[in-house]
Design a protein around this motif. Structure first.
Motif, mmCIF file in Angstrom:
data_model
loop_
_atom_site.group_PDB
_atom_site.id
_atom_site.type_symbol
_atom_site.label_atom_id
_atom_site.label_comp_id
_atom_site.label_asym_id
_atom_site.label_seq_id
_atom_site.Cartn_x
_atom_site.Cartn_y
_atom_site.Cartn_z
ATOM 1 N N GLN A 260 0.805 -1.211 0.000
ATOM 2 C CA GLN A 260 0.000 0.000 0.000
ATOM 3 C C GLN A 260 0.842 1.267 0.000
ATOM 4 O O GLN A 260 0.310 2.364 -0.047
ATOM 5 C CB GLN A 260 -0.923 0.022 1.217
ATOM 6 C CG GLN A 260 -1.957 -1.056 1.114
ATOM 7 C CD GLN A 260 -2.748 -1.194 2.388
ATOM 8 O OE1 GLN A 260 -2.239 -1.011 3.475
ATOM 9 N NE2 GLN A 260 -3.992 -1.514 2.255
ATOM 10 N N GLU A 261 2.164 1.120 0.014
ATOM 11 C CA GLU A 261 3.035 2.299 -0.011
ATOM 12 C C GLU A 261 2.900 3.025 -1.328
ATOM 13 O O GLU A 261 2.855 2.386 -2.369
ATOM 14 C CB GLU A 261 4.483 1.846 0.102
ATOM 15 C CG GLU A 261 5.085 2.032 1.452
ATOM 16 C CD GLU A 261 6.479 1.412 1.457
ATOM 17 O OE1 GLU A 261 6.929 1.055 2.535
ATOM 18 O OE2 GLU A 261 7.069 1.294 0.368
ATOM 19 N N PRO A 262 2.942 4.348 -1.352
ATOM 20 C CA PRO A 262 2.927 5.034 -2.636
ATOM 21 C C PRO A 262 4.282 4.868 -3.321
ATOM 22 O O PRO A 262 5.284 4.681 -2.641
ATOM 23 C CB PRO A 262 2.681 6.495 -2.250
ATOM 24 C CG PRO A 262 3.180 6.607 -0.875
ATOM 25 C CD PRO A 262 2.965 5.273 -0.221
ATOM 26 N N PRO A 263 4.352 4.926 -4.631
ATOM 27 C CA PRO A 263 5.637 4.762 -5.314
ATOM 28 C C PRO A 263 6.554 5.940 -5.003
ATOM 29 O O PRO A 263 6.065 7.029 -4.710
ATOM 30 C CB PRO A 263 5.274 4.707 -6.789
ATOM 31 C CG PRO A 263 3.980 5.415 -6.873
ATOM 32 C CD PRO A 263 3.258 5.173 -5.571
ATOM 33 N N PRO A 264 7.885 5.770 -5.085
ATOM 34 C CA PRO A 264 8.776 6.876 -4.745
ATOM 35 C C PRO A 264 8.643 8.013 -5.755
ATOM 36 O O PRO A 264 8.401 7.787 -6.934
ATOM 37 C CB PRO A 264 10.176 6.252 -4.814
ATOM 38 C CG PRO A 264 10.021 5.069 -5.683
ATOM 39 C CD PRO A 264 8.618 4.574 -5.486
ATOM 40 N N ALA A 265 8.816 9.239 -5.284
ATOM 41 C CA ALA A 265 8.641 10.405 -6.158
ATOM 42 C C ALA A 265 9.714 10.414 -7.238
ATOM 43 O O ALA A 265 10.833 9.971 -7.030
ATOM 44 C CB ALA A 265 8.737 11.682 -5.323
ATOM 45 N N ARG A 266 9.363 10.910 -8.401
ATOM 46 C CA ARG A 266 10.307 10.907 -9.522
ATOM 47 C C ARG A 266 11.235 12.108 -9.422
ATOM 48 O O ARG A 266 10.777 13.239 -9.309
ATOM 49 C CB ARG A 266 9.544 10.983 -10.839
ATOM 50 C CG ARG A 266 8.759 9.732 -11.119
ATOM 51 C CD ARG A 266 8.237 9.763 -12.532
ATOM 52 N NE ARG A 266 9.312 9.619 -13.486
ATOM 53 C CZ ARG A 266 9.096 9.525 -14.791
ATOM 54 N NH1 ARG A 266 7.894 9.603 -15.253
ATOM 55 N NH2 ARG A 266 10.102 9.402 -15.625
ATOM 56 N N GLN A 267 12.520 11.832 -9.495
ATOM 57 C CA GLN A 267 13.499 12.914 -9.530
ATOM 58 C C GLN A 267 13.683 13.335 -10.978
ATOM 59 O O GLN A 267 13.740 12.487 -11.852
ATOM 60 C CB GLN A 267 14.848 12.396 -9.008
ATOM 61 C CG GLN A 267 14.855 12.087 -7.552
ATOM 62 C CD GLN A 267 15.271 13.295 -6.771
ATOM 63 O OE1 GLN A 267 15.739 14.272 -7.343
ATOM 64 N NE2 GLN A 267 15.085 13.249 -5.477
#
Lengths: 485, 151
Positions: A333-340
């Motif tokens: 359920q974790e959100p995906p890591p933010a895109r750099q």
């Protein structure tokens, strides 16, 4: 779940004077599965005024035995249970298995009694059966109302939510039923009591099983809860049988096959059986439920195997499994890591990717050198090539239109290309010269060997040919130029 | 002053950074952090430092410290901000249609301009040139007047 036909079956048995009622109930389960396609026409011939003809379980010997044992066991619950013996031989284990079976039977019996009550009470208050669905609630409500016509005198507050009570009162005032006769009323009340008794018995049995489940299969109960663990064990036919099953089977134990009756089966594909009722499953969001069911089934199978071999009586591995499951579900359920934002690539470091494939080939075909052009580019050795304007002027034809290449022909359409001045002048002179008079040395006949005529041009034999002819004795040349008069 | 970019105040620091930047364009901005044109310039530099990070390195030189005056005199910097480009310790010249090719005077108008200039310098340097043409159209090149003293 028993159907209406099964109750009629019971009546059929009575009509045929088969007095072996006690044995029937053990074979009840088997019979219920066999007689699914019972003829409904027997409805009129059957007369089931008597409750006992419909519901036999409570009077059966098996029921009485098991209930007695359960009550005894519940009373001496405080003593420690022996774990020395092998699980299967443990009499308590046998009792558990029997209890499982019995609880299923009781459930079926409750449905039969419920139908009985419904049919009898229809005369009085027909709409009640559709308003109150649950069999036990229905029985309680019927018992409370009895033969009363005015529902304001009846207090249903502790049985049902107030919205439903309101609906019932409203419907009762408009119902077209009439009061029941005394004997029917008696039967109905008796049936209600029977239903409530069965329900309480069932609850007792389940309670007993749940309390024992913690000692029989601690790891499994930690993961899925004792009720579901008991059900799984009951359906599998024992703890070792459950342990031998692959996890995919455990996942679908207890799956209720819904009769679709024409509705699409694309929407409801749950494939989860008793595990659907576990706390873990209920608390996962609907999108992850498919994955969660597989995970829970896998871990619970492992726990069952641990329990079957009595590898961990304390239940710690069960707790570890549960923790693992919880962690995995949380991770999903974790959100995906933010895109750099990516830095730009170094200029000219990546070579250009040349793409290939059918599309590119088709595009290149449009600009490729055609076969016609290839033949025109090629020239035969020793023979001067033909050209569009003749005499070496204009476009050369090369091997085009030659003897061997009978596929490609030279078309006689004149080229639309611009001709430069020198060539234009030569052309014009030739045109005029050719029109009025012809030089005696030109030959307008040209035969190809294909035609097979063996007329040899005397100039060709001498090696002069039309090319040399034109230059030595050209009509546009100055020496032999003829002027028009 | 931008907190993302390193500010150099000592001569050894400048020397070290010029020596140690290998195969990357080194962008040195000479200026004061209080000046508003400098601030605008720094903003553009800070925004694009990550994008060009694979082929360029950006550093700020504070022109108010004493050790740096040597460089100010050497490069003849009179207007702030002035940006000087290096590649592998070679000073790269940029012909942008102005009088001075050795440096870029003023702020860039948009981030893309700066990235284009750095890319042009990189390509030229990789080919071995010491002076490159500026890819920005003249409208966006800041104009300035050079006052010649004692010439």
């Amino acid at each position: 779940m028993a159907t209406l036909e099964d109750s009629f079956l019971a009546d059929l048995d009575e009509l045929s004077d088969n007095e072996a009622e006690l044995d029937e109930n053990d074979g009840d389960v088997g019979k219920e599965e066999e007689d699914v396609d019972m003829d409904m026409a027997d409805l009129e011939t059957l007369n089931y005024d008597d409750l006992d003809s419909v519901s036999k379980l409570q009077k059966s010997q098996r029921y009485a035995d098991i209930m007695q044992k359960v009550e005894e066991a519940l009373r001496k619950d405080l003593d420690g249970s022996e774990k020395g013996t092998v699980l299967e031989d443990d009499p308590e284990y046998k009792l558990i298995v029997d209890c499982n079976q019995l609880s299923v039977d009781i459930e079926n019996e409750i449905v039969i009694v419920h139908n009985f009550i419904k049919d009898k009470y229809k005369l009085k208050f027909q709409e009640l059966e559709s308003l109150v669905n649950h069999p036990i609630d229905y029985a309680r409500v019927v018992k409370k109302i009895g033969n009363e016509t005015d529902l304001t005198l009846v207090d249903l507050a502790d049985l049902l939510p107030s919205a439903i009570i309101m609906v019932i009162s409203v419907t009762a005032s408009t119902t077209k039923g009439s009061s029941l006769p005394e004997d029917v009323l008696q039967k109905v009340l008796e049936a209600c009591d029977r239903a409530l008794d069965l329900d309480s018995a069932r609850k007792k049995v389940l309670e007993f099983v749940e309390s024992k489940m913690g000692s029989i299969a601690p790891n499994l109960s930690t993961i899925v809860g004792s009720a579901v663990a008991a059900k799984l064990m009951g359906t599998a036919g024992g703890l070792s049988a459950l342990a031998k099953m692959p996890a995919c089977n455990v996942q679908v134990l207890g799956l209720k096959r819904k009769n679709l009756a024409g509705f699409s089966s694309a929407t409801s594909q749950s494939r989860v059986g008793y595990l659907e009722q576990t706390e873990i499953f209920q608390s996962t969001p609907p999108g992850l439920r498919a994955r969660a069911s597989r995970l829970v089934a896998a871990k619970s199978t492992l726990a069952a195997r641990v329990d079957a071999t009595r590898g961990d009586p304390t239940g710690t591995s069960g707790k570890a499994f549960r923790e693992e499951i919880r962690k995995k579900i949380e991770k999903w359920q974790e959100p995906p890591p933010a895109r750099q934002p990516k830095p730009l690539p170094v200029p000219d470091s990546e070579p250009k990717k040349r793409r290939g494939g059918r599309r590119l080939r088709k595009m290149k075909e449009r600009y490729a050198v055609t076969d016609m052009r290839k033949l025109a580019n090629r020239m035969a050795f020793g023979t001067p090539e033909e050209s569009s304007l003749g005499d070496g002027l204009g476009e050369g034809y090369g091997m085009l239109g030659q003897a061997g290449s009978n596929r490609l022909r030279v078309s006689s359409v004149p080229s639309k290309l611009k001709i430069n001045a020198k060539v234009a002048k030569k052309l014009k002179e030739r045109q005029y010269a050719g029109g009025a008079t012809t030089s005696g040395l030109t030959s307008s006949l040209a035969f190809t060997p294909v035609q097979g005529i063996e007329l040899c041009n005397p100039q060709q034999a001498l090696g002069l040919g039309s090319g040399t002819q034109s230059t030595y004795f050209s009509e546009s040349g100055t020496f032999s130029k003829l002027k028009k008069i | 002053m931008s907190y993302l970019l390193k500010t150099l105040t000592k001569k050894e620091e400048i020397d070290r950074i010029i020596r140690d930047t290998i195969d990357k364009v080194l962008v040195l901005r000479f200026g004061r952090c209080s000046d508003d044109v400098c601030l605008q310039h720094d903003e553009i530099l800070a925004k694009s430092v990550r994008d060009v990070s694979k082929f360029a390195k950006v550093a700020l030189v504070d022109v108010d410290s004493e050790e740096v005056q040597v460089y100010v005199k050497y490069f003849d910097i009179s207007l702030f901000p002035s940006t000087i480009f290096f590649f592998n310790a070679h000073h790269m010249k940029l012909d942008s249609g102005t009088a001075d090719h050795t440096k870029w005077v003023g702020a860039f108008h948009i981030k893309q301009d700066f990235i284009d200039v750095v890319e042009a310098i990189y390509r030229g340097a990789m080919k071995g040139k010491l002076i490159v043409q500026c890819p920005i159209p003249p409208e966006r090149i800041p104009k300035y007047q050079l006052l010649y003293k004692d010439v």
